[in-house]
Design an enzyme around this catalytic site. Structure first.
Site, mmCIF file in Angstrom:
data_model
loop_
_atom_site.group_PDB
_atom_site.id
_atom_site.type_symbol
_atom_site.label_atom_id
_atom_site.label_comp_id
_atom_site.label_asym_id
_atom_site.label_seq_id
_atom_site.Cartn_x
_atom_site.Cartn_y
_atom_site.Cartn_z
ATOM 1 N N GLY A 35 -12.783 -3.592 2.177
ATOM 2 C CA GLY A 35 -14.167 -3.118 2.311
ATOM 3 C C GLY A 35 -14.542 -2.151 1.204
ATOM 4 N N LYS A 92 -17.137 -12.871 5.675
ATOM 5 C CA LYS A 92 -18.082 -11.865 6.202
ATOM 6 C C LYS A 92 -19.319 -11.752 5.321
ATOM 7 C CE LYS A 92 -14.468 -8.966 7.947
ATOM 8 N NZ LYS A 92 -13.783 -7.763 7.513
ATOM 9 N N ARG A 138 0.821 -1.219 0.000
ATOM 10 C CA ARG A 138 0.000 0.000 0.000
ATOM 11 C C ARG A 138 0.855 1.270 0.000
ATOM 12 N NH1 ARG A 138 -5.227 -0.960 3.934
ATOM 13 N NH2 ARG A 138 -6.623 -1.740 2.316
ATOM 14 N N GLY A 180 -8.533 -8.280 1.142
ATOM 15 C CA GLY A 180 -7.343 -8.563 1.946
ATOM 16 C C GLY A 180 -6.829 -9.983 1.810
HETATM 17 C C1 3PG Z 1 -8.697 -1.133 5.105
HETATM 18 O O1 3PG Z 1 -7.640 -1.628 5.488
HETATM 19 O O2 3PG Z 1 -9.638 -1.808 4.658
HETATM 20 C C2 3PG Z 1 -8.816 0.363 5.119
HETATM 21 O O3 3PG Z 1 -7.606 0.966 5.476
HETATM 22 C C3 3PG Z 1 -9.939 0.820 6.016
HETATM 23 O O4 3PG Z 1 -9.698 0.483 7.344
HETATM 24 P P1 3PG Z 1 -10.911 0.336 8.359
HETATM 25 O O5 3PG Z 1 -11.645 -0.911 7.960
HETATM 26 O O6 3PG Z 1 -10.296 0.242 9.733
HETATM 27 O O7 3PG Z 1 -11.782 1.551 8.202
#
Ligand code: 3PG
Ligand code: MG
Length: 347
Positions: free
Chosen positions: A326, A196, A34, A303
């Protein structure tokens, strides 16, 4: 929406929101993808004479409190190595000292501000906080696609008060994921797995309207079967699972492999089973092999899928890998993202 090329950065102090939410263990960054992804935007801005940059990011979920384990200091060091340049560190951007550091930045200098989630106002989407943070800057750049599904101050509020644009990573994410919402080639197939169910169901429902076939695996498939969730006809659930339901079974593997090999456009998000345990990675392995061997345009994200692809050193076998977890799901479910909407409506 404006992009970098629409803005004159010469002689400007530029505030850039990035997503440096990277895994850190004992102060050591485990995976710096990232960070690397933001380099083109930083380098683009620095090429314009007399520009200077302050980078903003969150890390983890410190919940509005200062927690040293969520400090961005290791990221500043890493970034300095990657950019081959000194990175100044602003411990508190909302302090006199932070103000001074920002105003005293020299031409071509880059600073990173400490974890913005140390301030409770960030997640409260506080307007006044956004105003205070951006008032020394001439322009705002959002290059944090993966945080733009959050209605938080630094993504959703700042564009209301400063001329703003999307960074190069944000631009690419929007371009590629827009293809995923309107596949240019057919047959188009989505492969959705993971755990999820509340975040995946809206994606499955939306993609079922757009794609020829949606294959479902992982824990979400087990749950959907147990709950008898009803889906449109083009959504395919596994026929069998392994013992304990930790992976899709052999019949499903064969069926999914066949289906994937016929696709010309593929979006993949989420593993087919508990892939981190060797016994239960057969489904994910088979799906990965089928996708990477298919003669198709391939997009992946999420992820766990990214972690898996990285373990196979397979990134080059995809046309695009989204940096969003997300955020990618929110985009694919067809919903508006606060950070993107804010850029579209920016002054
Ligand atoms: C992620 O890693 O999905 C983003 O950086 C958002 O993080 P968060 O889910 O803690 O808002
Ligand atoms: Mg997350």
């Amino acid at each position: 929406m404006k992009y970098l090329r629409d803005i004159d950065f010469k002689n400007k102090r530029v505030l850039v929101r990035v997503d440096y939410n990277v895994p850190i263990k004992n102060g050591i960054i485990q995976y710096d993808w990232r960070i690397e992804l933001t380099l083109p935007t930083i380098e683009y801005i620095l090429k314009q004479s007399r520009s200077k940059i302050v980078l903003l990011s969150h890390l983890g979920r410190p919940d509005g409190k200062i927690m040293p384990e969520f400090s961005l200091k290791p990221v500043a060091e890493k970034l300095s190595k990657l950019l081959k340049k000194e990175i100044k560190f602003i411990s508190n951007i909302k302090s006199l000292e932070g103000d001074e550091m920002t105003r005293n930045l020299r031409d071509g200098e880059v600073a990173l501000a400490e974890n913005i989630r140390f301030h409770p106002e960030e997640e409260k989407n506080d307007e006044q906080f956004a105003v205070e943070i951006c008032h020394h800057f001439g322009v705002f750049v959002n290059d944090a696609f993966s945080a733009s599904h959050r209605a938080h101050a630094t993504v959703a509020q700042i564009p209301r008060f400063k001329p703003s644009c999307a960074g190069l990573l944000m631009e690419k994410e929007i371009k590629e994921l827009s293809k995923a919402l309107n596949p240019p080639k057919r047959p188009a197939m989505a492969v959705i797995g993971g755990v999820k169910i509340e975040t995946k169901l809206p994606v499955i429902e939306n993609l079922a309207k757009i794609y020829d076939v949606v294959l479902v695996g992982g824990k979400i498939a087990v749950e959907a079967k147990e709950k008898n969730t009803s889906f449109p006809q083009n959504v395919v659930l596994p026929e069998d699972f392994t013992e304990g339901n930790f992976d899709i079974g052999p019949k499903t593997i064969e069926k999914y492999k066949m289906a994937i090999s016929a696709a010309s456009f593929i979006v993949w998000n989420g593993p087919m089973g508990k892939f981190e345990e060797k016994t239960y990675c057969k489904g994910t392995d088979a799906v990965y092999d089928a996708i990477t061997s298919a003669d198709a345009y391939k997009i992946a994200g999420g992820g766990e899928s990214v972690e898996y692809i990285d373990s196979k050193k397979g990134a080059r076998r995809f046309n695009f890998i989204s940096s969003g977890g997300g955020a990618m799901l929110k985009f694919l479910s067809g919903k508006k993202m606060p950070g993107i909407e804010a850029l579209e409506n920016s002054i």
